[in-house]
Every structure is written in structure tokens, then in C-alpha cells.
Motif scaffolding. Sequence first.
Motif, short mmCIF file in Angstrom:
data_model
loop_
_atom_site.label_atom_id
_atom_site.label_comp_id
_atom_site.label_asym_id
_atom_site.label_seq_id
_atom_site.Cartn_x
_atom_site.Cartn_y
_atom_site.Cartn_z
N ALA A 34 0.84 -1.20 0.00
CA ALA A 34 0.00 0.00 0.00
C ALA A 34 0.87 1.25 0.00
O ALA A 34 0.67 2.17 -0.80
CB ALA A 34 -0.93 -0.01 1.21
N GLU B 205 -11.94 -8.69 4.38
CA GLU B 205 -12.27 -7.79 5.50
C GLU B 205 -11.00 -7.27 6.16
O GLU B 205 -10.90 -6.08 6.50
CB GLU B 205 -13.11 -8.53 6.53
N VAL C 61 -7.98 -6.91 4.87
CA VAL C 61 -7.28 -5.96 3.99
C VAL C 61 -8.00 -4.61 3.98
O VAL C 61 -7.37 -3.55 4.04
CB VAL C 61 -7.14 -6.54 2.58
N LYS C 62 -9.32 -4.63 3.94
CA LYS C 62 -10.06 -3.36 3.95
C LYS C 62 -9.87 -2.62 5.28
O LYS C 62 -9.79 -1.38 5.29
CB LYS C 62 -11.54 -3.63 3.70
N THR C 63 -9.77 -3.36 6.38
CA THR C 63 -9.50 -2.72 7.67
C THR C 63 -8.13 -2.07 7.66
O THR C 63 -7.97 -0.92 8.12
CB THR C 63 -9.59 -3.74 8.81
N CYS D 282 -6.51 -0.97 5.07
CA CYS D 282 -6.57 0.19 4.19
C CYS D 282 -7.22 1.38 4.90
O CYS D 282 -6.76 2.53 4.76
CB CYS D 282 -7.36 -0.14 2.93
N ASP E 184 -5.49 4.89 5.50
CA ASP E 184 -6.14 6.11 5.01
C ASP E 184 -6.15 7.18 6.09
O ASP E 184 -6.01 8.38 5.80
CB ASP E 184 -7.58 5.81 4.58
N SER F 275 -8.39 6.08 -1.94
CA SER F 275 -8.13 5.22 -0.79
C SER F 275 -7.13 4.13 -1.17
O SER F 275 -7.02 3.74 -2.34
CB SER F 275 -9.44 4.57 -0.32
N TYR F 276 -6.43 3.62 -0.17
CA TYR F 276 -5.55 2.48 -0.42
C TYR F 276 -6.34 1.28 -0.90
O TYR F 276 -5.79 0.42 -1.61
CB TYR F 276 -4.78 2.13 0.85
N ALA F 277 -7.62 1.21 -0.55
CA ALA F 277 -8.45 0.10 -1.01
C ALA F 277 -8.57 0.06 -2.53
O ALA F 277 -8.89 -1.00 -3.10
CB ALA F 277 -9.83 0.17 -0.37
N ASP F 278 -8.29 1.19 -3.20
CA ASP F 278 -8.33 1.21 -4.66
C ASP F 278 -7.25 0.30 -5.26
O ASP F 278 -7.32 -0.05 -6.44
CB ASP F 278 -8.14 2.63 -5.18
N ILE G 144 -6.56 -2.76 -4.20
CA ILE G 144 -6.87 -4.17 -4.01
C ILE G 144 -6.98 -4.88 -5.37
O ILE G 144 -7.65 -4.39 -6.29
CB ILE G 144 -8.19 -4.35 -3.22
#
Length: 351
Positions: free
Chosen positions: A205, A258, A260-262, A264, A268, A277-280, A282
Amino acid sequence: MKLLVTGGAGFIGSAVVRLAIARGHEVVNVDALTYAACLDNVADAAKAPGYAFEQVDIRDRAALDRVFAAHKPDAVMHLAAESHVDRSIDGPSDFIETNITGTFNMLEAARAYWEGAGKPEDFRFHHISTDEVFGSLPADPSVQFTETTPYDPRSPYSASKAASDHLVRAWHETYGLPVVLTNCSNNYGPYHFPEKLVPVIILNALAGKPLPIYGDGSNVRDWLFVEDHADALLLVVQKGELGRSYNIGGENERSNLELVKTLCGILDRLQPKDNGSYADQITFVTDRPGHDARYAIDPARIRKELGWRPSVTIEEGLEKTVRWFLDNEPWWRKLQSRQGVGQRLGTGGGK
């Protein structure tokens, strides 16, 4: 208490060393310093007068006999192991030699020392293992691994750890060696070697790289903060019932997606990107062969018999972990150049 800790320069082993020294124990750190070991993990503990280091491979029986004779430990905490599932798929021989033959050597060296010392009643051989020996669970949240769950390992790594568990139990039953065993869920936290999921996500990330998730990210793990695990291990080696095993879990089940999203979301907030977002970042990648669907530990025995529970939630532990990696870039930078780090491994056959 003088503890002989194998693998004490690794991720979980170093957490045990740091905590043991902080609590006033003496520690003999036995480590071969293979690719995942780092003496920086125990740099502060190494300053303590009760700390000693022996660069020894557990496959070397003569060297182990020398270490036991020289240091005369009160207990053994055996953590040294090859532990990365993907590497076990590409090169299973190292896992067989270290996790099975190495454990055999440890048991024989400990038995010879214990018998030579007159079989002291307070000696302990604590074998640290994994929940992966139990195989894979269905999605039903009411179904968890207990200490009596039949073994059903699915990878060269988990098969080698299952074999080592069986050896430890056999040495207790056949020779009377005073042993305790623990099987833990997935660990995470400071000093996590940067080839495992949590550090890979954090570091990718920050570097603007894809955040790889196997399959659809639905695989579930029970996440255990490494410092909580070290606390439980020190409790078991001192208070655990001989011949008994204890499952140690974090009581924090999350799917990989879940988790990984946490991570991110934490990044953020703590170190936001210029855009988005860092989630972008994934990215879903081809699943690992034989990837176990779910691990979940029922920790009722250790809670009831020893009074232990994890101290942090997954959200608290992940934030501590992210902050640690943000604050310790020199540590992880130099490890990224080690063999296999940053590469996709284990595509030929499945943690």
C-alpha cells in the motif's frame, strides 16, 4: 526461570524473548539465522545480563547437546520452524528437515539433558505449533478447532507441523518427557517478516503497488496479536498441565478481504494518499492451490484452565501494527532484499 527458546530471532520467537526478558527470565536464544530471522528483533533484549545467543541449527544434534550442557535450561520453548505455506509448496524438503527432523533432534537433546540431570520435576518442553494441522473448517461459525479436533493437514507446511506434534506426544508417552503443546491461530504484529499477508498489504500500500488477495478474499482466519500470543506461551510453559495441549486464538475471525479493507482504512487515516483510498489498490489474484477455507479456534480450555484471554481486538492490534511499520522503515527496508520477498510463491500446489 532460564528458558531455551528456539527460533528466538524470528517473528513469534522474538516476541517471546522480548517479553521473557522484560519479566525477568533468563533466555538462551537458539537460532540458525535463516532468511526470516533478524537479530534486530531482539536488539534491546540482548542488552540484558540474562540473555545469551547461540547460532545453532536444530538439525545439528551435536550442537544442541553442547547448548544444553552449557546453559542448563529450566524449560524449552521450541518455536524454530519453517512456516511459510507458499514456500513449502515450492520447496518442501526444508520443511521436512527443519520441522520434523529438527524437532526430533530437539526432543532427543532435551531428553538426554533431562535424564542426565536426574529427571527434574519442574523441567518442561513446550512445543509451539499451528492451527493449520487441523485442516479446513466450513463457514458455520459454530464450528471451531478444539484440542481434540482430528488432524487433517493440507500443505507440506502443516503436514510437517502435524508430524512434529505427534513426535512430541510420543516422546511424552514413551519416555515420560514432560511436555506441553500449543496450537495458535494466525499471528500478526510488530516485526512481522514482510512475506506474510499483513506486512505485504501494509508495505505494498505504501509503495503504491497492488494489494494481492487470493481468490475472492473469502478465506477466513482467526487473527492473534503476536504479543498476546507470547503472553499465552509464557503462561503455558509455567502453568500448563503436562502432556496437555492448548489452543491459542485471538477471538478475531475475519475474511482476508475484510482484513485488507480494515488495514486500508487505518492507513487512510494515519498516512492518507494524495488521491483516493488504499483500497483502490486491491487486486484479486489466482488462488493458492489447496487454500484452506477457514481456520477458527475455540480457546475455551486455556481460558478455563489458565485464565487467559487476548488483550486486544483485531482493530486495536492492526492499528498498533500499522503504526509500528510506519515508524520502523529501516527495519523492513533491509529485509525486502532477502530471497523470495516480494515475489509470488507457491503457485504450484496451499495458508
